[in-house]
Design an enzyme around this catalytic site. Sequence first.
Site, short mmCIF file in Angstrom:
data_model
loop_
_atom_site.label_atom_id
_atom_site.label_comp_id
_atom_site.label_asym_id
_atom_site.label_seq_id
_atom_site.Cartn_x
_atom_site.Cartn_y
_atom_site.Cartn_z
N CYS A 243 5.83 12.57 82.13
CA CYS A 243 6.09 14.01 81.96
C CYS A 243 5.25 14.87 82.90
O CYS A 243 4.05 15.07 82.67
CB CYS A 243 5.80 14.38 80.51
SG CYS A 243 6.06 16.12 80.17
N CYS B 135 3.93 18.11 81.30
CA CYS B 135 2.79 17.89 80.40
C CYS B 135 1.52 17.62 81.19
O CYS B 135 0.45 18.16 80.88
CB CYS B 135 3.01 16.69 79.48
SG CYS B 135 4.63 16.57 78.76
N ASP B 136 1.60 16.75 82.19
CA ASP B 136 0.39 16.21 82.83
C ASP B 136 0.19 16.64 84.27
O ASP B 136 -0.85 16.35 84.87
CB ASP B 136 0.44 14.66 82.80
CG ASP B 136 0.53 14.12 81.38
OD1 ASP B 136 0.04 14.80 80.47
OD2 ASP B 136 1.09 13.03 81.19
#
Length: 306
Positions: free
Chosen positions: A136, A139-140
């Site tokens: 992701c 997300c990261d």
Amino acid sequence: MDSKVTYDIIIVGAGIAGLTAGIYAGRASKKTLILEGSTYGGQIINTPDVQNFPGESHISGAGLMSKVYAQAKDCGAEIEFENVEKIQRGDDGIFVVHASDENYYAKTIIIASGTRNRKMNIEREDDFMGHGVSFCATCDGSLYRNAAVAVYGGGNSSISEASYLTSIAKKVYLIHRRDELRASGTAVEDFMACQNSELILNSTIAELKGSDKLESIVLNTPHGKRELQVAALFIAIGREASIDYIDGLDKDPDGYVIAGEDCQTNIPGVFVAGDIRTKNVRQLVTAASDGAIAVNSALAYMRSAD
Ligand code: NAP
């Protein structure tokens, strides 16, 4: 622990299919429980900008799903965050749902647990997960500001992830196994137009290198091995179906649960909704549609059983 009540419908999964089923079941005044193993919202919560949901020209996946979650609760669906470990049918015809904390009982089951990220299945993939390897970018990605990163895959998700990363990372490699991308639309041109983007075709990832975190990846290319120094690799090679908590379901060779438009599986009283069902088009709206239809079929089943 055992819950004493018998629900009319237990829904496994709180993505768009499961939450929509919750809305319809609640509105039909049926005692309804949604069981979700992690966070509500399903795979769309990592998409920064959803543009194809009717009534919403631009909305984040997380924003959309928080509305649907609230709506399901307002309609009367109960939601518990527990993993479903096993579902069995008792001699009385009632399903027993063994969840991580408690057993629950229901007259009908709607499976809406979706699909999971496909792994590359290469050495050290699991070791580096969370240490440079991720599914992701939204997300990261911010962990790798001004670093070189890579995205693996050729579909719309890979382009979406790679384009997002161009505004964060110093360099973004998009690596795909074939000579053309599967992704469609202007997103590909937009990615290619970025000065820090590089598309590498006809190549697969052969090796992950690093000590305690990812430091480089080795590619198999038509010209031999190529090593890229990257701090992160985002895997976007599609998703796959897997359900192991209920026995006896008919599935296709890829693991999708076989059901027609009525969402009825081969097990009476068990219905399936969303991406885990055999179907041609997997989109938010088709998953939502399944949620509504699965409830309708469950209601008909309960009427016929009365
Ligand atoms: P996808 O369309 O199935 O693409 C997966 C990609 O990974 C393909 O390019 C495939 O290569 C590659 N791949 C599969 N297995 C691989 C392996 N073992 N090793 C290396 N590469 C592998 O998956 P997706 O991109 O996640 O999209 C899923 C669905 O969501 C699609 O219908 C997509 O259109 C939709 N989606 C839409 C949007 C949007 O903005 N409209 C955004 C994201 C997703 P091949 O091409 O060679 O098969």
